[in-house]
Design a protein around this motif. Structure first.
Motif, PDB file in Angstrom:
ATOM      1  N   TYR A 120       9.783  -4.283  20.557  1.00 23.72           N
ATOM      2  CA  TYR A 120       9.993  -4.767  19.014  1.00 23.72           C
ATOM      3  C   TYR A 120      11.938  -5.446  18.621  1.00 23.72           C
ATOM      4  N   ALA A 121      11.987  -5.947  17.499  1.00 22.44           N
ATOM      5  CA  ALA A 121      13.611  -6.407  17.351  1.00 22.44           C
ATOM      6  C   ALA A 121      14.116  -5.722  16.058  1.00 22.44           C
ATOM      7  N   GLY A 122      14.744  -4.492  16.417  1.00 20.97           N
ATOM      8  CA  GLY A 122      15.229  -3.373  15.376  1.00 20.97           C
ATOM      9  C   GLY A 122      13.739  -2.766  15.522  1.00 20.97           C
ATOM     10  N   THR A 123      13.756  -2.910  14.051  1.00 15.25           N
ATOM     11  CA  THR A 123      11.520  -1.589  13.594  1.00 15.25           C
ATOM     12  C   THR A 123      10.930  -2.814  14.107  1.00 15.25           C
ATOM     13  N   THR A 124      11.127  -3.960  13.493  1.00 14.46           N
ATOM     14  CA  THR A 124      10.332  -4.784  13.304  1.00 14.46           C
ATOM     15  C   THR A 124       9.711  -5.265  14.817  1.00 14.46           C
ATOM     16  N   GLU A 125       8.088  -5.411  14.943  1.00 17.66           N
ATOM     17  CA  GLU A 125       7.287  -5.668  15.929  1.00 17.66           C
ATOM     18  C   GLU A 125       8.272  -7.296  16.222  1.00 17.66           C
ATOM     19  N   ALA A 126       8.129  -7.848  17.545  1.00 14.57           N
ATOM     20  CA  ALA A 126       8.905  -9.022  18.045  1.00 14.57           C
ATOM     21  C   ALA A 126       7.950 -10.378  18.144  1.00 14.57           C
ATOM     22  N   SER A 127       8.461 -10.801  17.676  1.00 14.64           N
ATOM     23  CA  SER A 127       7.550 -12.367  17.307  1.00 14.64           C
ATOM     24  C   SER A 127       7.284 -13.317  18.832  1.00 14.64           C
ATOM     25  N   VAL A 128       8.272 -12.968  19.475  1.00 13.54           N
ATOM     26  CA  VAL A 128       8.409 -13.558  20.668  1.00 13.54           C
ATOM     27  C   VAL A 128       8.752 -12.939  21.685  1.00 13.54           C
ATOM     28  N   VAL A 129       8.206 -12.935  23.032  1.00  8.97           N
ATOM     29  CA  VAL A 129       9.074 -12.154  23.691  1.00  8.97           C
ATOM     30  C   VAL A 129       9.033 -13.242  25.147  1.00  8.97           C
ATOM     31  N   GLY A 130      11.093 -13.666  25.524  1.00  7.48           N
ATOM     32  CA  GLY A 130      10.592 -14.864  26.242  1.00  7.48           C
ATOM     33  C   GLY A 130      11.213 -14.788  27.642  1.00  7.48           C
ATOM     34  N   ASP A 131      12.010 -15.120  28.334  1.00  4.49           N
ATOM     35  CA  ASP A 131      12.882 -14.806  29.690  1.00  4.49           C
ATOM     36  C   ASP A 131      13.153 -14.010  30.328  1.00  4.49           C
ATOM     37  N   VAL A 132      12.979 -13.534  31.105  1.00  3.17           N
ATOM     38  CA  VAL A 132      13.144 -12.446  32.379  1.00  3.17           C
ATOM     39  C   VAL A 132      14.638 -12.631  32.741  1.00  3.17           C
ATOM     40  N   LEU A 133      15.484 -12.111  32.214  1.00  2.00           N
ATOM     41  CA  LEU A 133      17.256 -11.993  32.874  1.00  2.00           C
ATOM     42  C   LEU A 133      17.907 -10.634  33.658  1.00  2.00           C
ATOM     43  N   THR A 134      18.357 -11.597  34.527  1.00  2.00           N
ATOM     44  CA  THR A 134      19.086 -10.438  35.486  1.00  2.00           C
ATOM     45  C   THR A 134      19.513  -9.555  35.122  1.00  2.00           C
ATOM     46  N   SER A 135      20.177  -8.547  35.974  1.00  2.00           N
ATOM     47  CA  SER A 135      20.644  -7.164  35.089  1.00  2.00           C
ATOM     48  C   SER A 135      21.531  -6.365  36.704  1.00  2.00           C
ATOM     49  N   VAL A 136      23.381  -5.860  36.840  1.00  2.00           N
ATOM     50  CA  VAL A 136      23.833  -5.877  37.764  1.00  2.00           C
ATOM     51  C   VAL A 136      22.554  -4.593  38.508  1.00  2.00           C
TER      52      VAL A 136
END
Length: 293
Positions: A120-136
């Motif tokens: 979701y983006a907020g309470t709306t289904e996301a239109s596109v899921v993009g690149d993965v980012l790293t976390s600590v």
């Protein structure tokens, strides 16, 4: 006021602890960080069967706090805050399967979108899921998401409370492991835990966690703002991670040592669902509003 869990809540906490202790969640977290989600998903299903994913809609925030403290204490991976705290309240129903979301600016990326059944983006289904980012925290895989959605205030506060409880649980685990370690590690013919400097450092962590816990429970009861719990738990858990790293010495820096699982998770959660600066400003605004300043 002295708050005490009732019998049902204590039984629920004991059942969670028993399940998680027997499930080796650290191994699941390490595998999750490497992209192997099988153990983590199996653990997710067992926790869902215990009712963790339905607490936001079927129980009180106190039960949510109990569950998320256990999740933090055992470093359970996955988008739990999103699936079991924010989205059930924002959508008005229990989430089926695994869900995650982005909610800029405080949740800029969707956690674990690669394993979610819906993003979701907020309470709306996301239109596109993009690149993965790293976390600590290597167990937190963050994804860029396209879409718009408004913040649900009540759901946001419950999510903040859930993160606070996770931080509290993680801080408690780091302190417990650090106390165990300093009783075993010897230098110059004595346990390092016998040195006053180390005793005082660990005592400071104990005090910080003990001061944070009433704010978490107070927020669960609606008596204090969720932001107060987030600030206190973030500070206490971060102190626990710093102190734990110091008393463990060089071994504390190694990825192979389990302490690293909690240290990196704490560092990531401190800024998750709103930075400390945001929550302090939110508390100040609330105080000024009540005093009419």
């Amino acid at each position: 006021m002295r708050f005490v869990l009732d019998d049902d809540q204590r039984d629920f906490a004991a059942a969670l602890e028993s399940l998680l202790t027997a499930s080796d969640p650290v191994a699941a977290a390490r595998a999750w960080a490497e992209g192997d989600h099988e153990r983590g998903l199996a653990l997710w299903r067992r926790l869902a069967d215990l009712g963790v994913t339905s607490l936001a809609t079927d129980a009180s925030p106190v039960e949510v706090v109990i569950a998320f403290e256990a999740l933090g204490r055992h470093a359970v991976p996955g988008p739990w805050v999103e699936s079991a705290a924010y989205l059930p309240v924002a959508l008005g129903t229990e989430v089926e399967g695994i869900a995650t979301l982005a909610l800029p600016p405080h949740v800029p990326y969707a956690l674990d979108a690669d394993v979610a059944d819906v993003v979701y983006a907020g309470t709306t289904e996301a239109s596109v899921v993009g690149d993965v980012l790293t976390s600590v925290d290597r167990t937190r895989r963050l994804f860029e998401v396209s879409g718009t959605g408004e913040t649900h205030p009540e759901a946001f506060d419950l999510a903040v409370l859930a993160v606070s409880a996770q931080l509290l649980g993680a801080g408690e685990r780091v302190l417990a492991d650090s106390v165990t370690y300093v009783k075993q590690r010897r230098q110059f013919g004595r346990e390092i835990g016998s040195y006053q400097a180390i005793k005082h450092a660990l005592a400071d962590v104990r005090i910080a966690l003990d001061f944070a816990r009433p704010l978490v429970l107070g927020a669960a009861l609606g008596e204090v703002p969720a932001s107060a719990a987030k600030v206190a738990c973030g500070d206490a858990a971060y102190l626990a991670s710093r102190t734990g790293l110091q008393v463990h010495g060089a071994i504390g820096y190694t990825q192979e040592f389990d302490l690293s699982v909690w240290i990196t998770k704490i560092r990531a959660l401190v800024t998750a669902w709103g930075t400390p600066a945001y929550h302090r400003a939110r508390l100040l605004d609330g105080l000024l509003e009540r005093t009419g300043s």
